[in-house]
Design a protein around this motif. Structure first.
Motif, PDB file in Angstrom:
ATOM      1  N   TYR A  38       0.872  -1.253  -0.016  1.00  0.00           N
ATOM      2  CA  TYR A  38      -0.052  -0.043   0.169  1.00  0.00           C
ATOM      3  C   TYR A  38       0.954   1.159   0.048  1.00  0.00           C
ATOM      4  O   TYR A  38       0.688   2.152  -0.617  1.00  0.00           O
ATOM      5  N   LEU A  39       2.091   1.067   0.753  1.00  0.00           N
ATOM      6  CA  LEU A  39       3.198   2.134   0.818  1.00  0.00           C
ATOM      7  C   LEU A  39       3.490   2.565  -0.918  1.00  0.00           C
ATOM      8  O   LEU A  39       3.521   3.816  -1.234  1.00  0.00           O
ATOM      9  N   ILE A  40       3.835   1.677  -1.393  1.00  0.00           N
ATOM     10  CA  ILE A  40       4.270   1.692  -3.060  1.00  0.00           C
ATOM     11  C   ILE A  40       3.060   2.424  -3.650  1.00  0.00           C
ATOM     12  O   ILE A  40       3.331   3.087  -4.519  1.00  0.00           O
ATOM     13  N   PHE A  41       1.841   1.878  -3.530  1.00  0.00           N
ATOM     14  CA  PHE A  41       0.575   2.630  -4.281  1.00  0.00           C
ATOM     15  C   PHE A  41       0.315   3.928  -4.013  1.00  0.00           C
ATOM     16  O   PHE A  41       0.400   4.718  -4.884  1.00  0.00           O
ATOM     17  N   ASN A  42       0.623   4.262  -2.770  1.00  0.00           N
ATOM     18  CA  ASN A  42       0.321   5.569  -2.124  1.00  0.00           C
ATOM     19  C   ASN A  42       1.495   6.779  -2.576  1.00  0.00           C
ATOM     20  O   ASN A  42       1.326   7.927  -2.849  1.00  0.00           O
ATOM     21  N   TRP A  52       3.939  10.210 -14.648  1.00  0.00           N
ATOM     22  CA  TRP A  52       3.389   8.654 -15.201  1.00  0.00           C
ATOM     23  C   TRP A  52       4.396   7.836 -14.686  1.00  0.00           C
ATOM     24  O   TRP A  52       3.928   6.660 -14.460  1.00  0.00           O
ATOM     25  N   ILE A  53       5.656   8.120 -14.245  1.00  0.00           N
ATOM     26  CA  ILE A  53       6.283   7.123 -13.677  1.00  0.00           C
ATOM     27  C   ILE A  53       5.520   6.738 -11.995  1.00  0.00           C
ATOM     28  O   ILE A  53       5.437   5.661 -11.716  1.00  0.00           O
ATOM     29  N   ARG A  54       4.990   7.941 -11.526  1.00  0.00           N
ATOM     30  CA  ARG A  54       4.157   7.470 -10.390  1.00  0.00           C
ATOM     31  C   ARG A  54       3.002   6.705 -10.632  1.00  0.00           C
ATOM     32  O   ARG A  54       2.487   5.729  -9.808  1.00  0.00           O
ATOM     33  N   ALA A  55       2.335   6.948 -11.733  1.00  0.00           N
ATOM     34  CA  ALA A  55       1.148   6.058 -12.206  1.00  0.00           C
ATOM     35  C   ALA A  55       1.627   4.699 -12.244  1.00  0.00           C
ATOM     36  O   ALA A  55       0.784   3.723 -12.033  1.00  0.00           O
ATOM     37  N   ASP A  56       2.903   4.351 -12.992  1.00  0.00           N
ATOM     38  CA  ASP A  56       3.434   3.150 -12.878  1.00  0.00           C
ATOM     39  C   ASP A  56       3.589   2.404 -11.633  1.00  0.00           C
ATOM     40  O   ASP A  56       3.210   1.199 -11.539  1.00  0.00           O
ATOM     41  N   LEU A  57       3.960   3.466 -10.701  1.00  0.00           N
ATOM     42  CA  LEU A  57       4.117   2.575  -9.088  1.00  0.00           C
ATOM     43  C   LEU A  57       2.861   2.281  -8.811  1.00  0.00           C
ATOM     44  O   LEU A  57       2.726   1.283  -8.127  1.00  0.00           O
ATOM     45  N   CYS A  58       1.584   2.918  -8.835  1.00  0.00           N
ATOM     46  CA  CYS A  58       0.355   2.471  -8.522  1.00  0.00           C
ATOM     47  C   CYS A  58      -0.031   1.052  -9.278  1.00  0.00           C
ATOM     48  O   CYS A  58      -0.445   0.124  -8.797  1.00  0.00           O
ATOM     49  N   ARG A  59       0.318   1.402 -10.574  1.00  0.00           N
ATOM     50  CA  ARG A  59       0.070  -0.182 -11.373  1.00  0.00           C
ATOM     51  C   ARG A  59       0.761  -1.332 -10.796  1.00  0.00           C
ATOM     52  O   ARG A  59       0.372  -2.516 -10.914  1.00  0.00           O
ATOM     53  N   GLU A  60       2.222  -0.909 -10.455  1.00  0.00           N
ATOM     54  CA  GLU A  60       2.948  -1.856  -9.871  1.00  0.00           C
ATOM     55  C   GLU A  60       2.442  -2.513  -8.613  1.00  0.00           C
ATOM     56  O   GLU A  60       2.465  -3.703  -8.394  1.00  0.00           O
ATOM     57  N   ALA A  61       1.939  -1.708  -7.576  1.00  0.00           N
ATOM     58  CA  ALA A  61       1.460  -2.101  -6.447  1.00  0.00           C
ATOM     59  C   ALA A  61       0.261  -2.791  -6.717  1.00  0.00           C
ATOM     60  O   ALA A  61       0.021  -3.742  -6.033  1.00  0.00           O
ATOM     61  N   LEU A  62      -0.526  -2.440  -7.599  1.00  0.00           N
ATOM     62  CA  LEU A  62      -1.708  -3.328  -7.960  1.00  0.00           C
ATOM     63  C   LEU A  62      -1.314  -4.653  -8.646  1.00  0.00           C
ATOM     64  O   LEU A  62      -2.077  -5.412  -7.855  1.00  0.00           O
ATOM     65  N   ARG A  63      -0.447  -4.913  -9.386  1.00  0.00           N
ATOM     66  CA  ARG A  63      -0.072  -6.031  -9.803  1.00  0.00           C
ATOM     67  C   ARG A  63       0.424  -6.866  -8.619  1.00  0.00           C
ATOM     68  O   ARG A  63       0.063  -8.059  -8.649  1.00  0.00           O
ATOM     69  N   LEU A  64       0.931  -6.354  -7.839  1.00  0.00           N
ATOM     70  CA  LEU A  64       1.685  -7.109  -6.776  1.00  0.00           C
ATOM     71  C   LEU A  64       0.653  -7.530  -5.770  1.00  0.00           C
ATOM     72  O   LEU A  64       0.450  -8.618  -5.287  1.00  0.00           O
ATOM     73  N   GLY A  65      -0.462  -6.583  -5.464  1.00  0.00           N
ATOM     74  CA  GLY A  65      -1.501  -7.091  -4.617  1.00  0.00           C
ATOM     75  C   GLY A  65      -2.608  -8.249  -5.345  1.00  0.00           C
ATOM     76  O   GLY A  65      -2.889  -8.944  -4.568  1.00  0.00           O
ATOM     77  N   ARG A  66      -2.728  -8.072  -6.562  1.00  0.00           N
ATOM     78  CA  ARG A  66      -3.214  -9.127  -7.488  1.00  0.00           C
ATOM     79  C   ARG A  66      -2.634 -10.401  -7.336  1.00  0.00           C
ATOM     80  O   ARG A  66      -3.235 -11.551  -7.246  1.00  0.00           O
ATOM     81  N   VAL A  67      -1.319 -10.277  -7.310  1.00  0.00           N
ATOM     82  CA  VAL A  67      -0.459 -11.642  -7.371  1.00  0.00           C
ATOM     83  C   VAL A  67      -0.704 -12.263  -5.998  1.00  0.00           C
ATOM     84  O   VAL A  67      -0.901 -13.216  -5.604  1.00  0.00           O
TER      85      VAL A  67
END
Lengths: 116, 427
Positions: B201-205, B216-231
């Motif tokens: 959640y820290l990565i997402f935030n 846009w790099i930061r939007a990537d970070l959100c997507r990265e966190a989402l991906r980790l969460g989904r995994v």
């Protein structure tokens, strides 16, 4: 980045997928979900309904269409970090399915549109 | 004369994609063999280097993931054999090394269930509480996200060498503390899981808050966190809070397109164009919330926050928001995970459900809270409630104070404008 990965076919009659293929496809879909990349997936009816708008007149026609060369029969919407990742996933798909054709298209988000 | 920057070859881009897809599994499987995350990451990197050397000439193998896995595991097995030989010499043990065991390990390398086990161990080890929070974040993005140190550095607005050092130190800390590569069991599991969820959640935030840096790099970070969460939701499907966190992130991410205006200024939730919300992510969020609820038990903090986000997502317009239900959820949240920020949010909800006066009473109790001293949303919320009560002069002063505290330039302009508008009104 989102990509729509589609499988297409030319409308010629095809044998239904074998049980083994269906099981492998199921495993592939599960694997993509587990990798956190699959947002949505589905298969599409062969025919469909076509809508044409011309000079303010809208025509609705039901399929199937003998004249259409290629039609989308299945899709997977994935969220990945690059087009190459989508291609890699697609390669795995075709390694399971065998012969066939597909197309990968990026689904644009606000970050991909210039001037926004 | 300047040389145009050359595009990386297509083989290199493919290797990059394969690495990002496969490296967590490879690191996880090797880490089980060597019982050391840091060493596993280095062995996996060796396999990547081998691919970078060989594939441009030989072409990308049909199953590139398996190729990388075999190379990394072979190196791990070689290492183990070398160490065992050394141990044997030292101890002068006569018996033969059981090589069959190693080969059997190789055989199970691609066993999907085994891999999932290993991945879960990787998650728990990378987020081990023995590590500092920045170290956990860096190690998670590196080993589970497949991100390069450069990418992590850019996302967190720090230098590559800082991130590299952080990762080296984190690996050393894990080795020195003798952290086993395993999934915690028993009473330890809940606390360790909380640490994992906190990191994700820290990565997402970090991406979502976008206080500074390349958007846009930061939007990537959100997507990265989402991906980790989904995994993680698939690795630990029996944990309601994991689904709660995924639901929360999916619904928050659904507002990404609506939450900034044309000049980069933040658009508050209630003023967002709901037509720009991503229905697909909202849908996925609801599905995750239902999974969490189906598991039963009292709702944890992430499930509650997701339920609040879902209330907003369900309202067709801002006016349709069910504030009474949101107040109820905040009360539950204040009981399960009390914090001044939760109180502040509860004040907003109470102000919407039962009038600004009651909201203000809660905010006023927070004014001397040390942890909110530099939090711009405190004066901003207070200003809002005061303005609704017609106390315009006080409200303007609060917005000016909030403007001085925010790090986001467009938001600062917005707050100054609100202060100026109020100052013009007769108070």
């Amino acid at each position: 980045m989102r990509f729509l990965m589609m499988t297409t076919d030319d409308g010629s009659p095809q044998e239904p997928p074998s049980e083994r293929l269906e099981a492998e496809m199921g495993a592939f879909i599960a694997e993509m979900s587990k990798a956190g990349v699959l947002l949505a997936t589905g298969g599409l009816e062969p025919g469909g309904t076509y809508i044409t708008a011309k000079d303010g007149k809208i025509t609705v026609t039901d399929g199937p269409f003998s004249e259409s060369k290629e039609t989308v029969v299945g899709f997977a919407l994935v969220e990945v970090r690059s087009r190459e990742e989508a291609i890699e996933l697609s390669k795995r798909f075709w390694q399971i399915v065998g012969d066939g054709r597909g197309v990968i298209k990026q689904v644009f988000g606000p970050e991909d549109l210039p001037g926004q | 004369m300047t040389q145009p920057e050359r595009e990386p070859s297509s083989v290199h881009r493919t290797i990059d994609a394969v690495w990002r897809l496969e490296s967590p599994r490879i690191i996880a499987a090797v880490a089980r063999l060597v019982n050391d995350l840091g060493l596993a990451e280095e062995l996996a990197q060796d396999a990547l280097v081998a691919a970078l050397e060989q594939w441009p000439g030989s072409g990308v193998p049909d199953n590139p993931g398996a190729w990388l896995m075999v190379v990394a595991k072979r190196r791990a097995v070689d290492l183990i054999r070398r160490e065992r030989r050394l141990e044997r010499k030292i101890a002068e043990l006569g018996h033969e090394l059981e090589t069959e065991g190693d080969d059997a390990d190789l055989e199970t390398a691609l066993d999907p269930e085994r891999i999932e086990d290993d991945l879960l161990r990787l998650v728990f080890t990378a987020c081990h509480p023995v590590l500092s929070t920045p170290a956990r974040v860096a190690l998670t993005l590196r080993t589970l996200g497949g991100l390069t140190t450069d990418e992590i550095a850019r996302a967190f607005l720090t230098s590559e060498s800082t991130v590299a050092q952080r990762i080296v130190r984190a690996k050393r800390t894990l080795a020195q503390a003798g952290v086993p590569f395993e999934v915690p069991a028993g009473p330890e599991r809940a606390a360790r899981l909380a640490s994992v969820l906190e990191v994700i959640y820290l990565i997402f935030n970090e991406g979502y808050a976008a206080t500074a840096g390349d958007e846009w790099i930061r939007a990537d970070l959100c997507r990265e966190a989402l991906r980790l969460g989904r995994v993680l939701a698939e690795l630990a499907p029996e944990e309601a809070e994991v689904h709660g966190l995924v639901a929360l992130m999916e619904i928050q991410a659904s507002r990404m397109r609506a939450r900034t205006g044309p000049s980069g200024e933040p658009v508050p939730l209630l003023e967002q164009d709901r037509g720009r919300w991503d229905r697909l992510l909202i849908h996925r969020g609801f599905a995750s919330l239902l999974r969490a609820r189906a598991l039963g038990g009292p709702p944890g903090p992430y499930v509650l926050q997701a339920a609040i986000a879902a209330c907003h997502a369900q309202a067709a317009t801002a006016e349709d928001t069910d504030w009474v239900q949101i107040v109820g959820l905040y009360e539950l949240l204040a009981r399960t995970a009390p914090s001044p920020v939760v109180e502040l949010n509860r004040a907003v909800a109470v102000g919407m459900a039962f009038g600004p006066e009651r909201g203000l009473a809660i905010v006023d109790a927070l004014v001397d809270e040390p942890s909110l001293k530099n939090y711009h949303l405190l004066p901003s919320v207070r200003g809002d409630l005061l303005a609704r009560l017609g106390r315009t002069a006080e409200a303007a002063a609060e917005f000016t104070r909030a403007a001085a505290l925010t790090r986001n330039a467009p938001e600062r302009r917005l707050l100054h404008r609100r202060a100026a508008e109020l100052a013009e009104r007769p108070g």
